[in-house]
Design a protein around this motif. Structure first.
Motif: not given
Lengths: 308, 279
Positions: B239, B248-249, B251-252
C-alpha cells in the motif's frame, strides 16, 4: 547490637507438595560470615534464592536490609552480590566485558564500572586474562571471575552458593584466600557448602540443614563441642568385619559409629582409645586419630554423611 | 513505609535501585548489542547480500518469466515493484525468527545469562523488554539496508515507500515476540526450534501472498495468509510502496493485527520469563 541484615522467620518454600525449605529461621548480622551446611538437596540453594530475592517464599517472613523481597526485589538485589552454583558468565563476551555489562545492571556510570572492573580483575588475579574468552578460562578462573562480577556493585552482602564445588584443591585455596580477604574487609558473607572444611575455614556461624530444616546452629567449634568429642579414632578391620568388631568395642570412647568401610570411635583422647582397642585383642588394619570435624557433627545429627 | 522511617541501609537500597527500575531494559539491550558484535559481520553481509540476490533473482530473473505485469484490483505494476515490499517484510520476518529463537534459548538454558541478569536489580520483564529493544534495532538495520537496495533497483515508486520499513519491523516483532514467548517455555530443545523454522517460518514466507498474490492460492488455503503476520505486513508494505489498492479498513486491520500480535507475544514472554526466573 546492630540490626541484622537478613532476618528469616519460619521460612517455607513448597513445590507442589514437596517442601524444599520447611520452617527455617535465622538471622545474619552485618559483617558476619554465615554458612548453610548440608548435603545436596537439603534446601540450601532454595534458601539462597529466596534471600537473593529471585524466588518468592510460600510462607514465613523474610527481611533483607529491612526490606521485604516480595515488594522490594530490585532494591534488595541492588545491595547483593551473587555467586551462583553454576557459572552463568556470558561466554560470547570476553572476561572483562562480563564485568562491564554486569555493572551497568546496577545503573552505575560506565566510567565507574570500567574502573571497578580493572580493580576486580586484579583482585581476582585475572589481570592477564582481561581479553580472554570466558570459554578459555579454567574452572577456578571462571569462579573467580564470577566472584569479581558479584562485587562490581560493592555489595553489602555477598551470597555464595557452593563456591568451590568442582574445583581442584589448589583452586579452592586461592578462592578461599580471596573470600577471606573480603571477610576481613567487613563484607557480609552468606555461603552454602557441603564441604565441612570450607565451612570451618570461612564461617563464623553455621546452621546445619537437612531435608529443609535446621538441625543445629552455632560456630564450628561450638557445634563440634556440643555434638562430637574432641578427637575421633578411625579404625578399619575390613568391610566384612567392621559390624562384628564394633559390637565388641562398645564402651570405648563416648560412642561409636559404623560406616561401611570403617568404625569411628568418638573419644576425648584418640590414642588412649586405640590402646583400649588393642587391649581388647583387636588389631586394626589401619588406624587414624584426628580432630573432630563438622562432618562428625552432621553424622551425629542425621545419621548420614555429608557427601553421599 | 516512608524513607524517613526506614533504616539507612534500606533507604540506600531504594536510591540505588532507582536507575535500574527505570532503565533496566536498556542495560539489557546494551548487553545484547555487545553480544551481537560477535556476529556483526554476518548481519551486515546478509543485510547486503540477501537483498542483492533476491531483488536480482526475483525482480529481474523471475520477472522475465512471469507475466511482466502483476495486476491486482485493477492496478498493474511490474513484478519487481510487486515483490519488493514482500522481500523486505520477509527479511525482517526471518531476522526476527533468528534473533527471538536460539538466542532466547541460549539465555535461559544453554548459557543462562538471563539467570545472571535476574540476580541483579533488573527484573524478568526488563530482560524481555531489553531483548525486544535490541532485536528491533537489529531488524531495523537489516530492513534499512534492504530498503536502500530496493531504491537502487528502482523498486519503490511511491513517495511514502519508506513507511514500509516500519511495517517490516512490525511484521518481525508480531511474529518474533510470540516465538520468544514460546521458546521461553521450552525446558529443553529437542528439535522444536528447528521444527518452527522448517514448518512455520519457511511455509509462511511462501504462502503469505509474498511472491504471488494470496488470491492465487486455492480458497481453502487462503486462511494461512489471513493469520500470517507476513501477509499483513506485506500488504501494508505494498500500500505504501506503490499504492496497492485495498479498502482503508483493511489497512487498519493489518496495522491492528500486527500490533495486537506484538503486544500479546511481548506480554506472554514477560509472564513466562517472570515465572521461569522465579522458582
Amino acid at each position: 547490637m546492630p540490626e541484622p541484615v537478613i532476618e528469616a522467620r519460619n521460612l517455607v518454600k513448597k513445590y507442589k507438595d514437596f517442601a524444599a525449605v520447611d520452617d527455617i529461621s535465622f538471622d545474619v548480622a552485618p559483617g558476619e560470615s554465615f554458612g548453610l551446611l548440608g548435603p545436596n538437596g537439603a534446601g540450601k540453594s532454595t534458601t539462597m534464592r529466596m534471600v537473593g530475592a529471585v524466588s518468592s517464599r510460600t510462607a514465613g517472613s523474610l527481611s533483607i536490609l529491612g526490606l521485604d523481597p516480595d515488594e522490594y526485589g530490585p532494591e534488595i538485589r541492588s545491595q547483593l552480590g551473587v555467586v551462583p552454583q553454576a557459572d552463568n558468565l556470558d561466554e560470547e563476551l570476553r572476561a572483562r566485558e562480563n564485568l562491564l555489562v554486569y555493572g551497568r545492571y546496577f545503573g552505575l556510570p560506565r566510567r565507574l564500572v570500567a574502573q571497578r572492573a580493572d580493580e576486580l580483575m586484579a583482585f581476582a588475579q585475572l589481570d592477564d586474562k582481561v581479553k580472554a574468552k570466558v570459554d578459555d578460562l579454567s574452572g577456578g578462573m571462571k569462579r573467580r571471575l564470577t566472584i569479581a562480577r558479584a562485587l562490581i556493585n560493592d555489595p553489602r552482602i555477598l551470597l555464595l552458593d557452593e563456591p568451590t564445588t568442582g574445583l581442584d584443591p589448589q583452586a579452592r585455596h586461592v578462592l578461599w584466600d580471596r573470600l577471606f580477604r573480603l571477610k576481613e574487609q567487613g563484607t557480609t558473607l552468606v555461603l552454602t557448602t557441603h564441604y565441612m572444611d570450607e565451612a570451618e575455614q570461612l564461617c563464623d556461624r553455621i546452621v546445619v540443614v537437612d531435608e529443609g530444616r535446621i538441625m543445629a546452629e552455632g560456630s564450628p567449634s561450638q557445634l563440634i563441642r556440643q555434638y562430637s568429642s574432641r578427637e575421633v579414632l578411625e579404625v578399619r578391620f575390613g568391610s566384612q568385619n567392621n559390624e562384628v568388631v564394633a559390637r565388641e568395642l562398645e564402651g570405648i570412647g563416648d560412642r561409636n559409629e559404623v560406616l561401611p568401610d570403617r568404625i569411628l570411635i568418638y573419644a576425648s583422647n584418640g590414642e588412649e582409645a586405640l590402646g583400649a582397642v588393642t587391649e581388647r585383642g583387636h588389631t586394626p588394619i589401619t588406624s587414624l586419630v584426628r580432630r573432630s570435624s563438622l562432618e562428625d557433627v552432621f553424622l551425629r545429627l542425621t545419621g548420614r554423611s555429608l557427601i553421599e | 513505609m516512608t524513607a524517613t522511617e526506614m533504616r539507612p541501609d534500606a533507604a540506600h537500597a531504594l536510591i540505588a535501585a532507582r536507575a535500574p527500575r527505570r532503565w533496566g531494559a536498556w542495560y539489557v539491550a546494551e548487553h545484547r548489542f555487545r553480544g551481537m558484535k560477535a556476529y556483526t559481520q554476518t548481519v551486515i553481509a546478509t543485510g547486503i547480500g540477501s537483498p542483492l540476490m533476491y531483488l536480482f533473482a526475483m525482480g529481474v530473473g523471475l520477472a522475465s518469466l512471469v507475466d511482466a505485469n502483476v495486476e491486482q484490483n485493477g492496478l498493474a505494476v511490474s513484478y519487481l515493484v510487486f515483490v519488493a515490499p514482500a522481500l523486505l517484510a520477509m527479511a525482517a520476518f526471518e531476522a526476527a525468527a533468528e534473533e527471538f529463537s536460539y538466542p532466547i534459548m541460549l539465555g535461559f538454558k544453554w548459557n543462562p545469562i538471563f539467570t545472571g541478569m535476574g540476580a541483579s536489580p533488573v527484573t524478568p520483564g526488563q530482560i524481555i523488554d531489553g531483548q525486544v529493544i535490541a532485536v528491533t534495532v537489529r531488524i531495523a538495520v537489516t530492513s534499512g539496508l534492504y530498503y536502500l537496495f530496493m531504491l537502487l533497483f528502482g523498486a519503490v515508486p511511491g513517495e511514502f515507500g519508506w513507511v514500509s520499513l516500519g511495517s517490516a519491523v512490525l511484521t518481525g516483532l508480531a511474529f518474533g515476540t510470540l516465538l520468544m514467548a514460546y521458546v521461553a517455555t521450552l525446558e529443553n530443545d529437542s528439535g522444536q526450534i528447528a521444527m518452527v523454522m522448517r514448518f512455520l517460518v519457511l511455509p509462511l514466507t511462501l504462502f503469505s501472498g509474498t511472491v504471488f498474490p494470496l488470491t492465487q492460492l486455492p480458497w481453502f488455503l487462503q486462511w494461512i495468509g489471513w493469520l500470517s503476520p507476513l501477509w499483513h505486513g506485506t500488504e501494508l508494505g505494498r500500500v505504501v510502496s506503490y499504492g496497492h489498492p485495498e479498502p482503508a479498513w483493511l489497512s487498519i486491520v493489518h496495522v491492528a493485527y500486527l500490533l495486537l500480535l506484538t503486544v500479546v507475544g511481548w506480554m506472554l514472554a514477560r509472564r513466562v520469563a517472570a515465572r521461569r526466573l522465579n522458582r
